[in-house]
Scaffold this active site. Structure first.
Site, PDB file in Angstrom:
ATOM      1  CG  ASP A  12     -10.327  86.973  30.912  1.00  0.00           C
ATOM      2  OD1 ASP A  12     -11.513  86.624  30.994  1.00  0.00           O
ATOM      3  OD2 ASP A  12      -9.733  87.632  31.799  1.00  0.00           O
ATOM      4  CG  ASN A  54     -11.827  82.097  34.642  1.00  0.00           C
ATOM      5  OD1 ASN A  54     -10.872  82.812  34.930  1.00  0.00           O
ATOM      6  ND2 ASN A  54     -12.932  82.568  34.110  1.00  0.00           N
ATOM      7  CB  SER A 107     -16.081  87.146  29.023  1.00  0.00           C
ATOM      8  OG  SER A 107     -16.285  87.635  30.328  1.00  0.00           O
ATOM      9  N   GLY A 108     -16.000  84.672  31.182  1.00  0.00           N
ATOM     10  CA  GLY A 108     -16.860  84.095  32.207  1.00  0.00           C
ATOM     11  C   GLY A 108     -17.812  85.156  32.741  1.00  0.00           C
ATOM     12  CG  ASP A 155     -14.768  90.745  33.476  1.00  0.00           C
ATOM     13  OD1 ASP A 155     -15.356  91.731  33.913  1.00  0.00           O
ATOM     14  OD2 ASP A 155     -15.303  89.912  32.715  1.00  0.00           O
ATOM     15  NE  ARG A 212     -18.102  85.109  41.040  1.00  0.00           N
ATOM     16  CZ  ARG A 212     -17.271  85.222  40.021  1.00  0.00           C
ATOM     17  NH1 ARG A 212     -16.703  86.389  39.748  1.00  0.00           N
ATOM     18  NH2 ARG A 212     -17.007  84.186  39.261  1.00  0.00           N
TER      19      ARG A 212
END
Ligand SMILES: [Mg+2]
Length: 279
Positions: free
Chosen positions: A78, A238, A167-168, A80, A123
């Site tokens: 991931d 997630n 990444s989301g 962040d 967001r």
């Protein structure tokens, strides 16, 4: 036989005494590369390991059954709050004065209290109208790598292990990190824009929890390897589906819900401690 990994390259007298009290002389730590290992006849519980880790202030993990540390071919991470020390979307939001609102949604999503895809839509909508130059400002002025990131990635390269960043968050950042760090594969969301302003949406399907897991499996096919040859690292809810697919899952300074479900956890060490799982 259970193998315990102690993620430190030195143990002081006090730490050694505590370990001896818990495991006795038969459970003496043996140095392997930059860490120590203990072989035990019986696997300790996660609770026992956590207690010992907190006492000696060093991460301790049990190697999961069936995971071969000498046969790792891919590490997927991931971005962040895992590879980097910020949540990009929270910092972007600061440039349009909605950071508290966005950060509150991010936090709840990472704890697993909100559906990720839904939370991202909310967001990103709050960023509508922001000048796209803010993205470069976040990259230049606010984004930083978590401790040990460069050592981790160069250590993987030395052993010809592929590294994927999923990444989301957004391709704006994964693209630049790919270039900067020489990352093999990346996948993230594309922010929609018009006339140098963010449109408040993403292009195409959202890279959420399932898409992260799918990316892992896709890369396994592409590289002709098995999921049990993969290490997956993350900090948020997630990341759990992806982590569940891998031979070894690592919760890096993760939310409690993630630590509970991951096979291993790092809370004191930097990202370079992940190399201890690859020998
Ligand atoms: Mg994260």
């Amino acid at each position: 036989m259970a193998t315990i990994i102690i993620h430190s390259n030195t143990l002081n007298f006090e730490q050694a005494k505590i370990i001896e009290r818990v495991y006795g002389y038969a459970g003496k730590p043996v140095k392997v590369n930059n860490h120590f290992r203990i072989q035990l006849n019986e696997a300790p519980t996660r609770e026992e390991l956590n207690q010992l880790a907190n006492e000696i202030k060093v991460d301790i993990n049990l190697l999961p059954d069936g995971f071969d540390t000498s046969n790792v071919k891919l590490v997927i991470s991931d971005m962040d709050s895992t590879l980097i020390g910020i949540e990009c979307i929270d910092e972007i939001a600061d440039y349009i004065n909605v950071k508290p609102q966005v950060a509150a949604i991010t936090e709840a999503a990472m704890r697993g209290e909100l559906n990720f895809e839904e939370s991202l839509t909310q967001r990103v909508a709050l960023l509508k109208g922001l000048d796209t130059s803010a993205l470069q400002k976040v990259f230049d002025d606010r984004l930083f790598l978590n401790p040990g990131a460069e050592t981790w990635i160069s250590g993987l390269k030395e052993q010809s292990i592929k590294f994927a960043l999923v990444s989301g968050g957004f391709t704006f950042f994964t693209d630049r990190l790919k270039e900067q760090l020489g990352i093999d594969f990346t996948r993230a969301n594309v922010l929609a824009k018009e006339n140098h302003q963010l449109s408040g949406s993403v292009v195409g399907d959202i890279v959420g929890a399932q898409a992260k897991a799918d990316f892992l499996n896709e890369l396994c096919q592409q590289l002709n390897i098995q999921p049990n040859q993969v290490i997956a690292v993350g900090d948020g809810a997630n990341d759990l589906l992806m982590m569940n697919e891998a031979g070894l899952s690592i919760a890096y300074k993760a939310k409690p819900a993630v630590q509970e479900k991951a096979a291993t956890a790092l809370n004191f060490s930097g990202l370079d401690a992940i190399l201890d799982f690859i020998v």
